[in-house]
Design a protein around this motif. Structure first.
Motif, mmCIF file in Angstrom:
data_model
loop_
_atom_site.group_PDB
_atom_site.id
_atom_site.type_symbol
_atom_site.label_atom_id
_atom_site.label_comp_id
_atom_site.label_asym_id
_atom_site.label_seq_id
_atom_site.Cartn_x
_atom_site.Cartn_y
_atom_site.Cartn_z
ATOM 1 N N PRO A 198 6.938 6.422 -11.456
ATOM 2 C CA PRO A 198 7.268 5.326 -10.480
ATOM 3 C C PRO A 198 8.679 5.039 -10.566
ATOM 4 N N LEU A 228 2.921 10.380 -9.873
ATOM 5 C CA LEU A 228 2.414 10.334 -11.120
ATOM 6 C C LEU A 228 1.897 11.555 -11.003
ATOM 7 N N ARG A 229 1.129 11.834 -10.087
ATOM 8 C CA ARG A 229 0.282 13.188 -9.702
ATOM 9 C C ARG A 229 1.203 14.620 -9.906
ATOM 10 N N ASP A 234 2.176 1.828 -3.534
ATOM 11 C CA ASP A 234 1.204 2.218 -4.398
ATOM 12 C C ASP A 234 0.931 3.775 -4.047
ATOM 13 N N ARG A 235 0.965 4.234 -3.000
ATOM 14 C CA ARG A 235 0.663 5.498 -2.775
ATOM 15 C C ARG A 235 1.691 6.669 -3.173
ATOM 16 N N GLU A 273 0.701 -1.168 -0.018
ATOM 17 C CA GLU A 273 0.260 -0.008 -0.055
ATOM 18 C C GLU A 273 0.905 1.474 0.137
ATOM 19 N N ASP A 318 3.680 5.770 -5.671
ATOM 20 C CA ASP A 318 3.641 5.641 -7.141
ATOM 21 C C ASP A 318 2.480 6.625 -7.542
ATOM 22 N N ASP A 319 1.622 6.384 -6.783
ATOM 23 C CA ASP A 319 0.623 7.262 -7.276
ATOM 24 C C ASP A 319 0.660 8.990 -7.161
ATOM 25 N N MET A 320 1.432 9.328 -6.167
ATOM 26 C CA MET A 320 1.731 10.696 -5.908
ATOM 27 C C MET A 320 2.867 11.178 -6.700
ATOM 28 N N ARG A 349 -2.489 13.462 2.177
ATOM 29 C CA ARG A 349 -3.538 14.249 1.588
ATOM 30 C C ARG A 349 -4.182 15.282 2.702
#
Ligand code: SF4
Length: 332
Positions: free
Chosen positions: A153, A147-148, A140-141, A137, A143-145, A180
């Motif tokens: 990644p 990309l944002r 994933d968080r 998790e 990598d998501d950030m 967040r």
């Protein structure tokens, strides 16, 4: 200051630093009023600019709101959907849950990142400290950030020195937003970047605000940047707000003599536009403020009461606030 419920309500915020004598027995010999009686509201999804010359108290105000330093007095109330808290009065222990909801983006992307940590460790650190994610998790968080903020990644295992200034600031933004938060203080967040990179990072901050529902306090000395990104602007001088107004109104119709002087000092790219004289004199010393209005020794409009009576920040109508005796005289 409005009927809507603000996310942040700052009232009479002060941060004073005592000055002590040298020698064996230390005596308090003065007081630096870095932030002095600052009040404003900040609404959800809004960007409020905080501008002024170096030493005007912008950064101290941002740090006191985030409780990076303890305010001397005043209140810093956050109105969240699940309740209201006054950050000014909380203990360090009580502050811990609030820290996930408020974050800071720093000025210098070169010194604010630990050169010995990988991008993944830098961005993930707040989640690890607050024990909010681990294992897959956590990855994933991160990598998501990444990309944002416009990184990839595959950048996660590199070190900060492998990135340009703009990319490093993106890493700093990813770190600030990974938990967040609702509220972000961006302290001179683009000042250290080249002009072309500044525009990209400002656009990124704007896009992230829309995507993540962020509320920004945007501290800057570059007025052209502030005009571009801020909904409203508060102008600070000697630790106080002297004018607060919707951004466009402030830039097209500044009312406070200090705001006018600041705007006149901004270079105009049009060679046909004659530059007004630059702001003259030294910025007031917050450890030894002039009597009355702290701006009076530099103010071209100074008149009788200015050197004796301190002007209070008053409602000037249409969402504008002004601290100047000219308002009482009806001249501004
Ligand atoms: Fe100038 Fe007086 Fe207004 Fe201060 S109060 S800005 S000195 S006119």
């Amino acid at each position: 200051m409005s009927a809507a419920v603000p996310l942040l309500e700052v009232r009479n915020l002060c941060k004073h630093f005592p000055v002590f004598s040298q020698g064996f027995v230390k005596r308090q010999i003065g007081l630096v009023r870095a932030t002095d009686d600052v009040s404003f509201d900040l609404y959800p999804g809004e960007t409020l600019g905080l501008v002024g010359e170096s030493g005007s108290g912008k950064t101290t105000t941002g740090r006191a709101i985030l409780r990076a330093i303890r305010p001397t007095s005043g209140s810093v109330r956050f109105h969240f959907p699940d309740g209201t808290v006054d950050a000014a009065t909380l203990s360090e222990h009580e502050l811990k849950p609030l820290r996930t909801r408020m974050q800071m983006i720093f000025q210098d992307p070169f010194s604010s990142l630990n050169p010995r940590m990988t991008v993944k460790d830098i961005v993930a650190e707040p989640l690890v400290i607050h024990r909010l994610a681990r294992g897959g998790e956590l990855d994933d968080r991160v990598d998501d950030m990444l990309l944002r903020v416009g990184l990839k990644p595959e950048h996660r295992n590199r070190y900060p020195h492998a990135f340009s200034g703009g990319q490093r600031q993106r890493i700093g933004i990813a770190r600030a937003l990974i938990m967040r938060p609702s509220f972000v203080v961006a302290d001179e967040a683009v000042s250290a970047l080249d002009v072309s990179v500044q525009a990209q990072v400002i656009n990124l901050l704007h896009d992230l605000q829309q995507e993540l529902g962020l509320t920004y306090l945007f501290i800057a000395h570059d007025l052209s940047v502030v005009r571009h990104i801020c909904d409203r602007v508060a102008v600070m001088y000697a630790g106080r707000i002297v004018e607060l107004a919707p951004s466009e109104e402030l830039f097209t119709e500044p009312r406070h003599p200090y705001t006018r002087a600041l705007l006149a000092a901004v270079p105009n790219p049009d060679p046909d536009v004659r530059m007004a004289s630059e702001l003259s004199g030294e910025v007031a010393d917050p450890g030894n403020l002039p009597s009355g209005c702290a701006f009076h020794p530099r103010c071209p409009a100074c008149f009788a009461p200015c050197s004796e009576k301190r002007p209070l920040l008053k409602d000037a109508g249409n969402g504008r606030w002004l601290a100047c005796h000219l308002q009482d005289r009806g001249d501004e």
